[in-house]
Design an enzyme around this catalytic site. Structure first.
Site, PDB file in Angstrom:
ATOM      1  N   HIS A 269      16.120  70.865   1.039  1.00 44.97           N
ATOM      2  CA  HIS A 269      17.987  71.546   1.057  1.00 44.97           C
ATOM      3  C   HIS A 269      17.381  72.674   1.961  1.00 44.97           C
ATOM      4  O   HIS A 269      17.893  73.620   1.656  1.00 44.97           O
ATOM      5  CB  HIS A 269      18.345  71.910  -0.031  1.00 44.97           C
ATOM      6  CG  HIS A 269      18.737  70.011  -0.669  1.00 44.97           C
ATOM      7  ND1 HIS A 269      19.550  69.938   0.413  1.00 44.97           N
ATOM      8  CD2 HIS A 269      18.322  69.761  -1.603  1.00 44.97           C
ATOM      9  CE1 HIS A 269      19.753  69.059  -0.792  1.00 44.97           C
ATOM     10  NE2 HIS A 269      18.690  68.282  -1.844  1.00 44.97           N
TER      11      HIS A 269
ATOM     12  N   GLY B  74      18.177  54.160   1.012  1.00 40.31           N
ATOM     13  CA  GLY B  74      19.439  54.095  -0.389  1.00 40.31           C
ATOM     14  C   GLY B  74      17.534  54.915  -1.515  1.00 40.31           C
ATOM     15  O   GLY B  74      17.915  55.084  -2.017  1.00 40.31           O
TER      16      GLY B  74
ATOM     17  N   GLY C  40      15.945  57.729  -0.150  1.00 35.04           N
ATOM     18  CA  GLY C  40      15.179  59.066   0.526  1.00 35.04           C
ATOM     19  C   GLY C  40      14.863  59.038   1.161  1.00 35.04           C
ATOM     20  O   GLY C  40      14.256  60.507   1.738  1.00 35.04           O
ATOM     21  N   LEU C  41      13.872  57.998   2.130  1.00 34.91           N
ATOM     22  CA  LEU C  41      13.259  57.892   2.710  1.00 34.91           C
ATOM     23  C   LEU C  41      13.603  57.571   4.188  1.00 34.91           C
ATOM     24  O   LEU C  41      12.953  57.403   4.876  1.00 34.91           O
ATOM     25  CB  LEU C  41      12.099  56.715   2.842  1.00 34.91           C
ATOM     26  CG  LEU C  41      11.464  57.203   1.398  1.00 34.91           C
ATOM     27  CD1 LEU C  41      10.432  56.338   0.769  1.00 34.91           C
ATOM     28  CD2 LEU C  41      10.749  57.986   0.892  1.00 34.91           C
ATOM     29  N   SER C  42      14.766  58.308   5.007  1.00 39.34           N
ATOM     30  CA  SER C  42      15.220  58.233   6.108  1.00 39.34           C
ATOM     31  C   SER C  42      15.590  57.294   6.298  1.00 39.34           C
ATOM     32  O   SER C  42      15.401  57.061   7.560  1.00 39.34           O
ATOM     33  CB  SER C  42      14.586  59.307   6.701  1.00 39.34           C
ATOM     34  OG  SER C  42      14.787  60.364   6.423  1.00 39.34           O
ATOM     35  N   SER C  43      15.847  55.921   5.903  1.00 37.52           N
ATOM     36  CA  SER C  43      16.102  54.808   7.001  1.00 37.52           C
ATOM     37  C   SER C  43      17.347  55.103   8.012  1.00 37.52           C
ATOM     38  O   SER C  43      16.377  54.406   8.799  1.00 37.52           O
ATOM     39  CB  SER C  43      16.451  53.011   5.757  1.00 37.52           C
ATOM     40  OG  SER C  43      18.110  53.747   5.557  1.00 37.52           O
ATOM     41  N   SER C  44      18.560  56.066   7.633  1.00 38.02           N
ATOM     42  CA  SER C  44      19.672  55.803   8.747  1.00 38.02           C
ATOM     43  C   SER C  44      18.581  56.880  10.152  1.00 38.02           C
ATOM     44  O   SER C  44      19.270  56.108  11.339  1.00 38.02           O
ATOM     45  CB  SER C  44      20.622  56.880   8.180  1.00 38.02           C
ATOM     46  OG  SER C  44      20.099  57.661   8.070  1.00 38.02           O
TER      47      SER C  44
ATOM     48  N   ASP D 132      14.790  64.635   9.206  1.00 37.74           N
ATOM     49  CA  ASP D 132      14.682  63.502   9.172  1.00 37.74           C
ATOM     50  C   ASP D 132      14.803  63.258  11.014  1.00 37.74           C
ATOM     51  O   ASP D 132      13.751  61.833  10.965  1.00 37.74           O
ATOM     52  CB  ASP D 132      16.092  62.467   8.235  1.00 37.74           C
ATOM     53  CG  ASP D 132      16.561  63.584   7.367  1.00 37.74           C
ATOM     54  OD1 ASP D 132      15.279  64.325   5.777  1.00 37.74           O
ATOM     55  OD2 ASP D 132      17.571  62.824   6.423  1.00 37.74           O
TER      56      ASP D 132
END
Ligand code: GLA
Length: 362
Positions: free
Chosen positions: A28, A112, A114-118, A162
């Protein structure tokens, strides 16, 4: 797995891939112009592309077995296609002409966690289109376009960590990034260490979470402190005059930036690095308040393992994965013991790193 050939009836012309990431320190901080320290994970997204044989874009994601067709004018789509359309729209916005394309996505990056799939999807799509269309855009620009796609088309007001990690980091190095200037250095992990990443089994949805609230609180704190961003505060005492909860939020960001700088000064060992990770988790839990009971439990178990130097939640929080720094060579065994102990309480934790070689293949 249905191949490009099987879905589209011909061979793809190009293929590209991009990894997910795990953040080791600097959580953050990116939307506060601060410092981050992610590394790539072995899991990655592979995108194959070719020209469409009609006037439509065609997208297929084999993990979801989802097929979507849209016109080249389409602005809004749903699910995985919104990221792909977002990348195409951003390229068009920057003056590139994109002919109708067929795109096939396959991925081993968990969704989902939190490992930056997007980010992995966006970077892989942009890389594939760069190759298909011969675009002259460098890897930093790819990350910036990917972030723009995420913000404008996936509607997540994220920072740039990311996408920079997916575009520029590798699994052998940590990417030390100044998110204000984009100055960066690839650094080795502390000597004699390796990573453990365990998914807590508690899903998180970034867009629906308190992410945007935290971002707004940080901006309000910066305004009250009369600085451009919380990155500009290095003396932690300054935040104490803020009202609650802005003081706590700002204290996290300022202390977290200081932890990243301490971690990369070139002199610290695994024990010291681990202590910084533990302090980061405490700060995310107590001051930034983005942890959950399950994440705290998993982190506690990780931190108490004899071969672990330190551990923390990773990514935005509210669920997803946790990361630990362990003794080199001890990761697999330690991860198995940690998972077993965590799952004893009815959770369904899953070991993501270290990864068995076969699961990283496409
Ligand atoms: C998400 C966002 C990133 C970053 C982290 C928290 O992963 O996409 O930009 O803000 O949360 O560190």
């Amino acid at each position: 797995m249905a191949s490009f050939q099987k879905i589209f009836g011909r061979k793809s012309l190009v293929h590209a891939c991009a990894p997910g990431r795990v953040n080791l320190l600097g959580e953050h901080t990116d939307y506060n112009d601060g410092y981050v320290l992610p590394t790539a994970i072995p899991q990655r997204t592979v995108v194959e592309a070719g020209y469409s044989v009609d006037d439509y874009h065609h997208f297929y994601a084999d993990k979801l077995d989802a097929y979507l067709t849209c016109t080249t004018e389409a602005e809004e789509t749903a699910g995985f296609a919104s990221y792909v359309v977002g990348c195409i729209k951003v390229l068009e916005h920057h003056g590139h002409r994109i002919a109708p394309v067929s795109i096939h996505v396959s991925s081993t990056v968990p969704i989902g966690s939190g490992l930056s799939s997007s980010a992995a999807l966006e970077v892989a799509v942009l890389r594939a289109l760069r190759e298909l269309l011969g675009l002259e855009i460098d890897d930093v620009r790819i990350a910036q376009y990917a972030q723009q796609a995420e913000i404008e088309y996936a509607h997540v007001n994220c920072g740039i960590m990311d996408q920079m990690a997916s575009s520029l980091a590798d699994t052998a190095h940590m990417l030390f990034l100044d998110t204000r200037t984009l100055e960066r250095r690839l650094l080795p992990l502390p000597e004699g260490t390796e990573l453990i990443v365990i998914d807590s089994g508690v899903p998180r949805t970034l867009a629906g979470s308190a992410y945007n609230d935290r971002r707004a609180e940080c901006e309000a704190a910066a305004e009250l402190l009369e600085v451009k961003a919380l990155r500009d505060v290095s003396n932690i005492a300054q935040v104490e005059r803020l009202p609650a909860p802005l003081a706590q939020r700002a204290r996290h960001v300022v202390s977290e930036n200081n932890r990243v700088l301490e971690a990369v000064d070139g002199t610290i060992d695994a024990v010291h690095f681990g202590a910084l990770m533990n302090a980061s988790h405490a700060s995310l839990r107590d001051d930034f308040m983005v942890s959950t009971e399950a994440l705290d439990m998993l982190v506690d178990i990780m931190q108490s393992h004899k071969d672990v130097f330190g551990a923390r939640l990773t990514g935005a929080g509210f669920g997803g994965a946790c990361v630990a720094l362990s003794k080199a060579g001890a990761g697999l065994k330690a991860a198995a013991a940690i998972r077993k102990s965590y799952n004893r309480s009815g959770q369904s934790g899953d070991i993501l790193v270290p990864v068995k070689a076969s699961t990283t293949k496409k």
